[in-house]
Design a protein around this motif. Sequence first.
Motif, mmCIF file in Angstrom:
data_model
loop_
_atom_site.group_PDB
_atom_site.id
_atom_site.type_symbol
_atom_site.label_atom_id
_atom_site.label_comp_id
_atom_site.label_asym_id
_atom_site.label_seq_id
_atom_site.Cartn_x
_atom_site.Cartn_y
_atom_site.Cartn_z
ATOM 1 N N MET A 140 0.847 -1.177 0.000
ATOM 2 C CA MET A 140 0.000 0.000 0.000
ATOM 3 C C MET A 140 0.895 1.244 0.000
ATOM 4 N N ALA A 141 0.567 2.202 -0.822
ATOM 5 C CA ALA A 141 1.394 3.398 -0.978
ATOM 6 C C ALA A 141 1.325 4.301 0.256
ATOM 7 N N LEU A 142 2.409 4.957 0.494
ATOM 8 C CA LEU A 142 2.514 5.937 1.555
ATOM 9 C C LEU A 142 2.483 7.317 0.907
ATOM 10 N N ASN A 143 1.927 8.299 1.588
ATOM 11 C CA ASN A 143 1.795 9.654 1.054
ATOM 12 C C ASN A 143 2.444 10.662 1.988
ATOM 13 N N LEU A 144 2.546 11.888 1.507
ATOM 14 C CA LEU A 144 2.978 13.019 2.318
ATOM 15 C C LEU A 144 1.845 14.031 2.354
ATOM 16 N N VAL A 145 1.787 14.813 3.411
ATOM 17 C CA VAL A 145 0.849 15.925 3.497
ATOM 18 C C VAL A 145 1.650 17.160 3.866
ATOM 19 N N LEU A 165 1.577 13.723 -2.862
ATOM 20 C CA LEU A 165 1.715 14.824 -1.918
ATOM 21 C C LEU A 165 0.336 15.456 -1.811
ATOM 22 N N TYR A 166 -0.260 15.397 -0.625
ATOM 23 C CA TYR A 166 -1.567 15.992 -0.372
ATOM 24 C C TYR A 166 -1.358 17.407 0.142
ATOM 25 N N ARG A 225 -7.370 19.884 8.634
ATOM 26 C CA ARG A 225 -6.005 19.620 9.082
ATOM 27 C C ARG A 225 -5.494 20.862 9.790
ATOM 28 N N ARG A 226 -4.995 20.709 10.990
ATOM 29 C CA ARG A 226 -4.390 21.828 11.726
ATOM 30 C C ARG A 226 -3.048 22.185 11.109
ATOM 31 N N ALA A 227 -2.613 23.399 11.348
ATOM 32 C CA ALA A 227 -1.325 23.859 10.827
ATOM 33 C C ALA A 227 -0.177 23.075 11.470
ATOM 34 N N LEU A 259 1.411 10.362 5.486
ATOM 35 C CA LEU A 259 -0.037 10.151 5.495
ATOM 36 C C LEU A 259 -0.289 8.750 4.934
ATOM 37 N N ASN A 260 -0.751 7.856 5.794
ATOM 38 C CA ASN A 260 -1.052 6.493 5.359
ATOM 39 C C ASN A 260 -2.231 6.499 4.394
ATOM 40 N N ALA A 261 -2.227 5.561 3.472
ATOM 41 C CA ALA A 261 -3.278 5.489 2.441
ATOM 42 C C ALA A 261 -4.674 5.403 3.066
ATOM 43 N N GLU A 262 -4.809 4.650 4.142
ATOM 44 C CA GLU A 262 -6.136 4.496 4.750
ATOM 45 C C GLU A 262 -6.630 5.777 5.423
ATOM 46 N N ASP A 263 -5.740 6.714 5.715
ATOM 47 C CA ASP A 263 -6.126 7.981 6.337
ATOM 48 C C ASP A 263 -6.293 9.109 5.320
#
Length: 145
Positions: free
Chosen positions: A1-6, A58-59, A103-105, A112-116
């Motif tokens: 499962m892919a991992l993301n950044l926010v 990247l979110y 999302r708070r600052a 950011l996990n894919a499920e979140d």
Amino acid sequence: MALNLVKLCVGCDSIETLAAWIDFRLEEKRAAGLLPEQFHTTRMVPKRVEELLAGGSLYWVIKGNIQCRQRLLEIRTFTDDEGINRCHLVLEPKIIPTEWQPRRAFQGWRYLNAEDAPLDEAAGKSGRAALPAELRRELAELGLL
């Protein structure tokens, strides 16, 4: 499962502003005879590169909500002119609107996990995509989205 950044999208107040900035920077690079690629420079280098590049994105947090994402294509480390290690997050220039997620600052970026991660707007079930962007912004500011 892919991992993301926010990451916070500082200086942008809408997806449209982000898209215009990307277009401007890419055209600027074309005019200068450079490779027209989009990247975001950050000081911290992710340690989980392989997971991020296995389909991660990247979110972008715009005005207190995750509102869109861009697919991560490459992560390049480099040392700047002052000797500081940095990183280019190379992004696909296509912006994919997502369901809004408050999302708070925070500083820097976060994993950011894919499920979140919020669903892409086209895959969502809420119908918010049909609302004009300005109305969505006002409703979000009121805490109704």
